[in-house]
Design a protein around this motif. Structure first.
Motif, PDB file in Angstrom:
ATOM      1  N   VAL A 156      60.834 -20.018  52.132  1.00  0.00           N
ATOM      2  CA  VAL A 156      61.127 -20.980  51.148  1.00  0.00           C
ATOM      3  C   VAL A 156      60.377 -20.758  49.628  1.00  0.00           C
ATOM      4  O   VAL A 156      59.233 -20.539  50.054  1.00  0.00           O
ATOM      5  N   THR A 157      61.116 -20.655  48.711  1.00  0.00           N
ATOM      6  CA  THR A 157      60.318 -20.546  47.482  1.00  0.00           C
ATOM      7  C   THR A 157      60.110 -21.926  46.664  1.00  0.00           C
ATOM      8  O   THR A 157      61.312 -22.434  46.404  1.00  0.00           O
ATOM      9  N   VAL A 158      58.999 -22.375  46.453  1.00  0.00           N
ATOM     10  CA  VAL A 158      58.788 -23.338  45.437  1.00  0.00           C
ATOM     11  C   VAL A 158      57.978 -22.924  44.211  1.00  0.00           C
ATOM     12  O   VAL A 158      57.013 -22.384  44.301  1.00  0.00           O
ATOM     13  N   THR A 159      58.721 -23.236  43.137  1.00  0.00           N
ATOM     14  CA  THR A 159      58.043 -22.878  41.951  1.00  0.00           C
ATOM     15  C   THR A 159      57.616 -24.149  41.184  1.00  0.00           C
ATOM     16  O   THR A 159      58.457 -25.099  40.703  1.00  0.00           O
ATOM     17  N   LEU A 160      56.297 -23.948  40.776  1.00  0.00           N
ATOM     18  CA  LEU A 160      55.870 -25.253  39.900  1.00  0.00           C
ATOM     19  C   LEU A 160      55.599 -24.971  38.611  1.00  0.00           C
ATOM     20  O   LEU A 160      55.042 -23.802  37.917  1.00  0.00           O
ATOM     21  N   HIS A 161      56.459 -25.790  37.683  1.00  0.00           N
ATOM     22  CA  HIS A 161      56.373 -25.490  36.478  1.00  0.00           C
ATOM     23  C   HIS A 161      55.502 -26.497  35.619  1.00  0.00           C
ATOM     24  O   HIS A 161      55.888 -27.514  35.387  1.00  0.00           O
ATOM     25  N   THR A 162      54.407 -25.999  35.361  1.00  0.00           N
ATOM     26  CA  THR A 162      53.277 -26.546  34.668  1.00  0.00           C
ATOM     27  C   THR A 162      53.225 -26.261  33.262  1.00  0.00           C
ATOM     28  O   THR A 162      53.981 -25.177  32.597  1.00  0.00           O
ATOM     29  N   ASN A 163      52.433 -27.170  32.662  1.00  0.00           N
ATOM     30  CA  ASN A 163      52.170 -27.047  31.226  1.00  0.00           C
ATOM     31  C   ASN A 163      51.411 -25.665  30.798  1.00  0.00           C
ATOM     32  O   ASN A 163      51.246 -25.465  29.930  1.00  0.00           O
ATOM     33  N   HIS A 164      50.869 -24.875  31.796  1.00  0.00           N
ATOM     34  CA  HIS A 164      50.391 -23.566  31.508  1.00  0.00           C
ATOM     35  C   HIS A 164      51.072 -22.710  31.984  1.00  0.00           C
ATOM     36  O   HIS A 164      50.407 -21.405  31.903  1.00  0.00           O
ATOM     37  N   GLY A 165      52.241 -22.978  32.737  1.00  0.00           N
ATOM     38  CA  GLY A 165      52.979 -21.781  32.971  1.00  0.00           C
ATOM     39  C   GLY A 165      53.333 -21.942  34.607  1.00  0.00           C
ATOM     40  O   GLY A 165      53.262 -22.982  35.183  1.00  0.00           O
ATOM     41  N   LYS A 166      54.168 -20.927  35.002  1.00  0.00           N
ATOM     42  CA  LYS A 166      54.827 -20.956  36.160  1.00  0.00           C
ATOM     43  C   LYS A 166      53.766 -20.633  37.400  1.00  0.00           C
ATOM     44  O   LYS A 166      53.101 -19.542  37.279  1.00  0.00           O
ATOM     45  N   VAL A 167      53.785 -21.447  38.403  1.00  0.00           N
ATOM     46  CA  VAL A 167      53.180 -20.834  39.582  1.00  0.00           C
ATOM     47  C   VAL A 167      54.261 -20.771  40.829  1.00  0.00           C
ATOM     48  O   VAL A 167      54.743 -21.931  41.138  1.00  0.00           O
ATOM     49  N   VAL A 168      54.415 -19.724  41.442  1.00  0.00           N
ATOM     50  CA  VAL A 168      55.591 -19.611  42.450  1.00  0.00           C
ATOM     51  C   VAL A 168      54.814 -19.416  43.709  1.00  0.00           C
ATOM     52  O   VAL A 168      54.222 -18.644  43.890  1.00  0.00           O
ATOM     53  N   MET A 169      55.451 -20.128  44.827  1.00  0.00           N
ATOM     54  CA  MET A 169      54.614 -20.294  46.186  1.00  0.00           C
ATOM     55  C   MET A 169      55.767 -19.860  47.112  1.00  0.00           C
ATOM     56  O   MET A 169      56.977 -20.379  47.016  1.00  0.00           O
ATOM     57  N   GLU A 170      55.282 -18.778  48.098  1.00  0.00           N
ATOM     58  CA  GLU A 170      56.459 -18.565  49.118  1.00  0.00           C
ATOM     59  C   GLU A 170      55.770 -19.055  50.376  1.00  0.00           C
ATOM     60  O   GLU A 170      54.644 -18.944  50.715  1.00  0.00           O
ATOM     61  N   LEU A 171      56.634 -19.984  50.680  1.00  0.00           N
ATOM     62  CA  LEU A 171      56.225 -20.808  52.048  1.00  0.00           C
ATOM     63  C   LEU A 171      56.892 -20.329  53.272  1.00  0.00           C
ATOM     64  O   LEU A 171      58.038 -20.173  53.218  1.00  0.00           O
ATOM     65  N   ASP A 172      56.187 -20.170  54.315  1.00  0.00           N
ATOM     66  CA  ASP A 172      56.542 -19.668  55.533  1.00  0.00           C
ATOM     67  C   ASP A 172      57.057 -20.657  56.554  1.00  0.00           C
ATOM     68  O   ASP A 172      56.073 -21.362  57.135  1.00  0.00           O
ATOM     69  N   ARG A 173      58.176 -20.744  56.832  1.00  0.00           N
ATOM     70  CA  ARG A 173      58.635 -21.607  57.983  1.00  0.00           C
ATOM     71  C   ARG A 173      58.162 -21.298  59.286  1.00  0.00           C
ATOM     72  O   ARG A 173      57.745 -22.422  60.221  1.00  0.00           O
ATOM     73  N   ALA A 174      57.968 -20.333  59.550  1.00  0.00           N
ATOM     74  CA  ALA A 174      57.549 -19.779  60.980  1.00  0.00           C
ATOM     75  C   ALA A 174      56.230 -20.415  61.236  1.00  0.00           C
ATOM     76  O   ALA A 174      55.748 -20.897  62.363  1.00  0.00           O
ATOM     77  N   GLY A 175      55.181 -20.270  60.322  1.00  0.00           N
ATOM     78  CA  GLY A 175      53.787 -20.852  60.511  1.00  0.00           C
ATOM     79  C   GLY A 175      53.637 -22.341  60.453  1.00  0.00           C
ATOM     80  O   GLY A 175      52.729 -22.791  61.097  1.00  0.00           O
ATOM     81  N   ALA A 176      54.494 -23.035  59.754  1.00  0.00           N
ATOM     82  CA  ALA A 176      54.272 -24.434  59.625  1.00  0.00           C
ATOM     83  C   ALA A 176      55.664 -24.985  59.109  1.00  0.00           C
ATOM     84  O   ALA A 176      55.857 -25.549  58.050  1.00  0.00           O
ATOM     85  N   PRO A 177      56.472 -25.080  59.909  1.00  0.00           N
ATOM     86  CA  PRO A 177      58.004 -25.456  59.755  1.00  0.00           C
ATOM     87  C   PRO A 177      58.051 -26.939  59.301  1.00  0.00           C
ATOM     88  O   PRO A 177      58.823 -27.251  58.411  1.00  0.00           O
ATOM     89  N   CYS A 178      57.238 -27.789  59.930  1.00  0.00           N
ATOM     90  CA  CYS A 178      57.271 -29.213  59.509  1.00  0.00           C
ATOM     91  C   CYS A 178      56.739 -29.642  58.001  1.00  0.00           C
ATOM     92  O   CYS A 178      57.369 -30.194  57.145  1.00  0.00           O
ATOM     93  N   ALA A 179      55.569 -28.718  57.789  1.00  0.00           N
ATOM     94  CA  ALA A 179      55.059 -28.886  56.641  1.00  0.00           C
ATOM     95  C   ALA A 179      55.658 -28.272  55.446  1.00  0.00           C
ATOM     96  O   ALA A 179      55.938 -28.896  54.195  1.00  0.00           O
ATOM     97  N   VAL A 180      56.359 -27.237  55.916  1.00  0.00           N
ATOM     98  CA  VAL A 180      57.312 -26.381  54.633  1.00  0.00           C
ATOM     99  C   VAL A 180      58.313 -27.092  54.195  1.00  0.00           C
ATOM    100  O   VAL A 180      58.977 -27.337  53.101  1.00  0.00           O
ATOM    101  N   HIS A 181      58.970 -27.906  55.347  1.00  0.00           N
ATOM    102  CA  HIS A 181      60.296 -28.528  55.387  1.00  0.00           C
ATOM    103  C   HIS A 181      60.005 -29.805  54.320  1.00  0.00           C
ATOM    104  O   HIS A 181      60.434 -30.100  53.473  1.00  0.00           O
TER     105      HIS A 181
END
Length: 224
Positions: free
Chosen positions: A67-92
């Motif tokens: 799952v990709t979550v992008t944080l749009h901050t006042n300093h620019g974008k931070v894109v995070m690639e989250l791995d369901r296999a490693g931590a399904p409940c936390a990523v969800h």
């Protein structure tokens, strides 16, 4: 006996997705094998009610894919690639909170620049360690976790107290394997470097406090 249970569980995910805005369509696919669908337990915390209106995630989710979550901050974008296999409940959970706009118009309250710990901590609504989603869930750990530069991991206040808090490693974090790893930053490390270079408003320690350059998450976007 395993296949009917998985099929029923998958059907429940599909049904719930029609009525619950916190469930993404990516969570409605029936797994091709038994193990791909897992149940998560999100436990209410009456002593720590939700800081913003939000429901707990639906308890069923996939344990595969990213799952990709992008944080749009006042300093620019931070894109995070989250791995369901490693931590399904936390990523969800993090994707659900982003989808539910829980992180919209929030602030990252804590920055550290110790030699052994350099992180930006986000996800608390009111202040560092204050203001969560009104529930908690268990750690997802192997005991072999490491936290190099670019790691995205859950913050917590002790075992199995995960909620909305997470941290981004801007240098390294030589810490015990007690924090669930969600994934990694794939774009925007320059944004974290800029924030870290701006320095810290010292709290009890000069290496730990609010970023001198305030960090605001204007919105968080999810892509499945």
């Amino acid at each position: 006996m395993g296949k009917p249970v998985v099929a029923v569980a998958a059907a429940l995910v599909v049904l719930c997705s029609l009525f619950s805005p916190g469930v993404a369509m990516a969570d409605t696919a029936e797994p091709s094998s038994g193990g791909a669908l897992v149940r998560c337990e999100y436990i209410p915390t009456p002593d720590k009610p939700a800081a913003k209106p939000v429901r707990p995630p639906f308890p069923w989710t996939l344990a595969r894919g990213t799952v990709t979550v992008t944080l749009h901050t006042n300093h620019g974008k931070v894109v995070m690639e989250l791995d369901r296999a490693g931590a399904p409940c936390a990523v969800h959970n993090l994707a659900h909170l982003a989808w539910s706009r829980f992180y919209h118009d929030t602030q990252c309250w804590r920055l550290t620049d110790y030699e052994r710990l350099g992180v930006l901590q986000c996800g608390d609504i009111f202040a560092a360690e204050i203001g969560g989603p009104g529930y908690r869930f268990a750690d997802e750990l192997t005991g072999a976790e490491t936290y190099p530069r670019g790691t995205v991991a859950m913050g917590n206040q002790g075992p199995d107290t995960n909620g909305s808090q997470f941290f981004l490693v801007h240098s390294q974090a030589l810490i015990p394997p007690a924090y669930t790893v969600l994934g990694r930053v794939t774009h925007g490390m320059d944004v974290l470097d800029k924030i870290a270079a701006g320095g810290i408003i010292p709290g009890a320690n000069e290496h730990d406090g609010e970023p001198r350059l305030p960090v605001h998450i204007n919105r968080a976007a999810v892509r499945y």
